[in-house]
Design an enzyme around this catalytic site. Structure first.
Site, PDB file in Angstrom:
ATOM      1  N   TYR A  58       0.530  -1.150   0.010  1.00 16.44           N
ATOM      2  CA  TYR A  58       0.508   0.361   0.185  1.00 16.44           C
ATOM      3  C   TYR A  58       0.839   0.832   0.034  1.00 16.44           C
ATOM      4  CZ  TYR A  58      -3.700  -2.991   1.698  1.00 16.44           C
ATOM      5  OH  TYR A  58      -4.747  -4.114   1.271  1.00 16.44           O
ATOM      6  N   GLY A 202     -19.535  -2.587   0.309  1.00 15.71           N
ATOM      7  CA  GLY A 202     -19.504  -2.301  -1.020  1.00 15.71           C
ATOM      8  C   GLY A 202     -18.502  -2.234  -2.035  1.00 15.71           C
TER       9      GLY A 202
END
Length: 279
Positions: A58, A202
């Site tokens: 990351y 989501g």
């Protein structure tokens, strides 16, 4: 009431924190505001979060450096979980060992609570999978990691892995609108393995998000006086006791909203309504 579950040798609060978003969009850069990112990490541990999910890639390196700068020396009982992955053109399994060592250096720790082997999603059980799993076992046996996790896997891969070694956690895409990984959750529950859904609110983000833009979720949340995110997170928590959440955010306000979800009760009507949500 807060609840916890085993993450290998440790027990952690079921509401944790995923640090990926601190590297900006697509997790490939730096945070818009470094001090705000540091503040979110410190607010998380101050609020009792003891499970932080990260990865050296990351940034790369950005998020682990932020975690180190914000929290080192680390609070007792903090489980830092990272992940490593192989590119298609990598030969041999040495890159996984190197990836684990990069995480250790970046975070300034001698051992990680767990490291997930992130797989490409093809679901195959083959010699390449066995080689990568063997590299993870070797790292655990040498004391670099306390537990092995698997991410983005198939049920067949999990069945194969647990037949040969201990797996402490599984990270797969799972949320209200995508329940494809339900068989994995069931197997993890039966074996006492932590199941950590990534993208619990989501994916993708924004106007195409099938969870946070769902009228069904919005209506259920409004009736209960909670936010759609809280409804979605609590739905995951009530599914099974081995579900550990790692929602990500760069906002202290959103962090607190997410953590508050564990104190919410979804009534029978809300559960029936939310079960109608699909992608």
């Amino acid at each position: 009431m807060m609840s916890d579950f085993a993450l290998g040798r440790m027990r952690v609060r079921r509401s944790g924190y995923g640090a990926m978003q601190l590297a900006g969009q697509f997790a490939t850069g730096t945070p818009p505001d470094r001090e705000s990112a540091i503040g979110v990490l410190r607010a998380a541990t101050a609020a009792g979060v003891d499970h932080i999910d990260t990865a050296q890639y990351y940034g790369p390196g950005t998020v682990n450096a932020l975690i180190r700068d914000a929290l080192y020396p680390y609070p007792d009982g903090l489980a830092i979980v990272s992940k490593v992955a192989a590119r298609r053109d990598d030969i041999g399994a040495g890159y996984l060992r190197a990836g684990i060592e990069d995480n250790l250096r970046g975070l300034r720790v001698a051992r990680l609570a767990a490291v997930n082997l992130r797989l490409p999603g093809d679901g195959r059980v083959d010699a390449r999978f066995d080689d990568q799993l063997a590299a993870m076992v070797a790292a655990r046996d040498e004391g670099l990691i306390a537990g092995i996790g698997l991410s983005n896997i198939s049920l067949e891969q999990l069945q194969h892995a647990v037949a040969g070694t201990e797996i402490v956690c599984v990270q797969n895409l799972f949320h209200l609108a995508d329940r494809t990984a339900a068989p994995l959750l069931d197997m993890c529950l039966s074996r006492g393995i932590a199941f950590v859904p990534f993208c619990p609110l989501g994916w993708p983000r924004g106007q195409d998000n099938p969870v946070l833009t769902s009228p069904v979720v919005a209506q259920a949340a409004a009736r209960l006086g909670i936010t759609p995110a809280q409804a979605a997170l609590q739905w995951l928590l009530q599914l099974a006791p081995n579900v550990l959440l790692i929602p990500g955010t760069g906002s202290v306000a959103h962090l607190r909203e997410n953590l508050a979800a564990e104190h919410i009760t979804l009534d029978d009507q809300a559960l029936r309504d939310l079960d109608r949500v699909s992608a």
